[in-house]
Design a protein around this motif. Structure first.
Motif, PDB file in Angstrom:
ATOM      1  N   ALA A 172       3.891 -93.415   3.438  1.00 40.61           N
ATOM      2  CA  ALA A 172       3.633 -94.660   4.170  1.00 40.61           C
ATOM      3  C   ALA A 172       4.045 -94.495   5.636  1.00 40.61           C
ATOM      4  CB  ALA A 172       4.391 -95.820   3.534  1.00 40.61           C
ATOM      5  N   GLY A 173       3.124 -94.811   6.529  1.00 43.48           N
ATOM      6  CA  GLY A 173       3.388 -94.700   7.961  1.00 43.48           C
ATOM      7  C   GLY A 173       3.152 -93.325   8.535  1.00 43.48           C
ATOM      8  N   GLY A 174       2.939 -92.321   7.699  1.00 43.52           N
ATOM      9  CA  GLY A 174       2.763 -90.955   8.204  1.00 43.52           C
ATOM     10  C   GLY A 174       3.991 -90.536   8.993  1.00 43.52           C
ATOM     11  N   PRO A 175       3.834 -90.082  10.231  1.00 47.26           N
ATOM     12  CA  PRO A 175       4.981 -89.660  11.034  1.00 47.26           C
ATOM     13  C   PRO A 175       6.051 -90.747  11.215  1.00 47.26           C
ATOM     14  CG  PRO A 175       2.974 -88.840  12.001  1.00 47.26           C
ATOM     15  CD  PRO A 175       2.558 -89.778  10.895  1.00 47.26           C
ATOM     16  N   ILE A 176       5.655 -92.005  11.172  1.00 46.23           N
ATOM     17  CA  ILE A 176       6.649 -93.083  11.255  1.00 46.23           C
ATOM     18  C   ILE A 176       7.627 -92.962  10.090  1.00 46.23           C
ATOM     19  CG2 ILE A 176       6.960 -95.600  11.072  1.00 46.23           C
ATOM     20  CD1 ILE A 176       4.226 -95.847  12.564  1.00 46.23           C
ATOM     21  N   GLY A 177       7.104 -92.636   8.904  1.00 49.19           N
ATOM     22  CA  GLY A 177       7.952 -92.478   7.724  1.00 49.19           C
ATOM     23  C   GLY A 177       8.942 -91.336   7.841  1.00 49.19           C
ATOM     24  N   ALA A 178       8.659 -90.374   8.712  1.00 49.26           N
ATOM     25  CA  ALA A 178       9.556 -89.224   8.888  1.00 49.26           C
ATOM     26  C   ALA A 178      10.643 -89.454   9.924  1.00 49.26           C
ATOM     27  CB  ALA A 178       8.743 -87.994   9.287  1.00 49.26           C
ATOM     28  N   VAL A 179      10.493 -90.514  10.762  1.00 50.88           N
ATOM     29  CA  VAL A 179      11.468 -90.688  11.855  1.00 50.88           C
ATOM     30  C   VAL A 179      12.067 -92.090  11.960  1.00 50.88           C
ATOM     31  CG1 VAL A 179      10.477 -88.805  13.237  1.00 50.88           C
ATOM     32  CG2 VAL A 179       9.695 -91.171  13.613  1.00 50.88           C
ATOM     33  N   ALA A 180      11.414 -93.101  11.436  1.00 54.06           N
ATOM     34  CA  ALA A 180      11.913 -94.473  11.606  1.00 54.06           C
ATOM     35  C   ALA A 180      13.167 -94.704  10.765  1.00 54.06           C
ATOM     36  CB  ALA A 180      10.842 -95.490  11.213  1.00 54.06           C
ATOM     37  N   PRO A 181      14.186 -95.336  11.345  1.00 54.86           N
ATOM     38  CA  PRO A 181      15.407 -95.631  10.577  1.00 54.86           C
ATOM     39  C   PRO A 181      15.135 -96.434   9.298  1.00 54.86           C
ATOM     40  CG  PRO A 181      15.803 -95.957  12.915  1.00 54.86           C
ATOM     41  CD  PRO A 181      14.328 -95.704  12.756  1.00 54.86           C
ATOM     42  N   ALA A 182      14.112 -97.268   9.294  1.00 53.82           N
ATOM     43  CA  ALA A 182      13.800 -98.066   8.102  1.00 53.82           C
ATOM     44  C   ALA A 182      13.464 -97.192   6.892  1.00 53.82           C
ATOM     45  CB  ALA A 182      12.626 -99.006   8.396  1.00 53.82           C
TER      46      ALA A 182
END
Length: 167
Positions: A68-78
């Motif tokens: 979920a989120g692609g790269p967002i899923g790899a870096v976002a604190p959430a």
């Protein structure tokens, strides 16, 4: 085992495998993997993500990590608990497939981006672009830090498949 003969089922299986290899040469011939793409689980972007990679010459030459989120899923604190899985997957992908490039794609109207960065992204395209670009740059910087030998391409995909490259 010595002296063992093929059963009818074994012979059929062998024949089927040979027929598949003849019918689909790509199954019989290994093409080196050039890249790994990371993108979102959203079914609205599965076909356009494939089309994007094919248009760049990566047909049957890339692996894929989808969350979920692609790269967002790899870096976002959430999504902190997912980070380790991505970095370990990238390391094994480098080891097994000898990739030279990572392609990271986020997309417009992404539910995971809303979870990570707030509902305001849903109605403010400039904010959506800014937050996704920030996440993509963080993603690229982390890959560059851990694996400086890899090229990294990042972008935001519109739902029609057009990719806005982020630098």
């Amino acid at each position: 085992m010595p002296g063992r003969t093929f059963s009818r089922r074994g012979a059929l299986g062998l024949g089927f495998g040979a027929a598949m290899a003849a019918a689909f040469p790509a199954l019989a011939q290994y093409k080196p993997t050039e890249a790994m793409m990371m993108n979102c689980i959203d079914p609205r972007v599965t076909t356009t993500s494939l089309a994007y990679m094919v248009s760049r010459g990566f047909m049957d030459r890339y692996s894929q990590f989808v969350v979920a989120g692609g790269p967002i899923g790899a870096v976002a604190p959430a999504f902190e608990q997912w980070h380790k899985a991505f970095w370990e997957n990238l390391a094994i992908t480098i080891q097994l497939h000898k990739i030279k490039r990572v392609v990271g794609l986020t997309h417009r109207d992404c539910g995971a981006a809303f979870v990570a960065y707030g509902e305001a992204l849903r109605t403010d395209k400039a904010l959506e672009t800014a937050k996704q670009s920030e996440a993509l740059r963080t993603y690229k910087a982390e890959i560059n830090k851990r694996h400086p030998e890899l090229a990294v391409d990042i972008g935001i995909m519109a739902l029609d498949g057009v990719v806005e490259v982020v630098s």
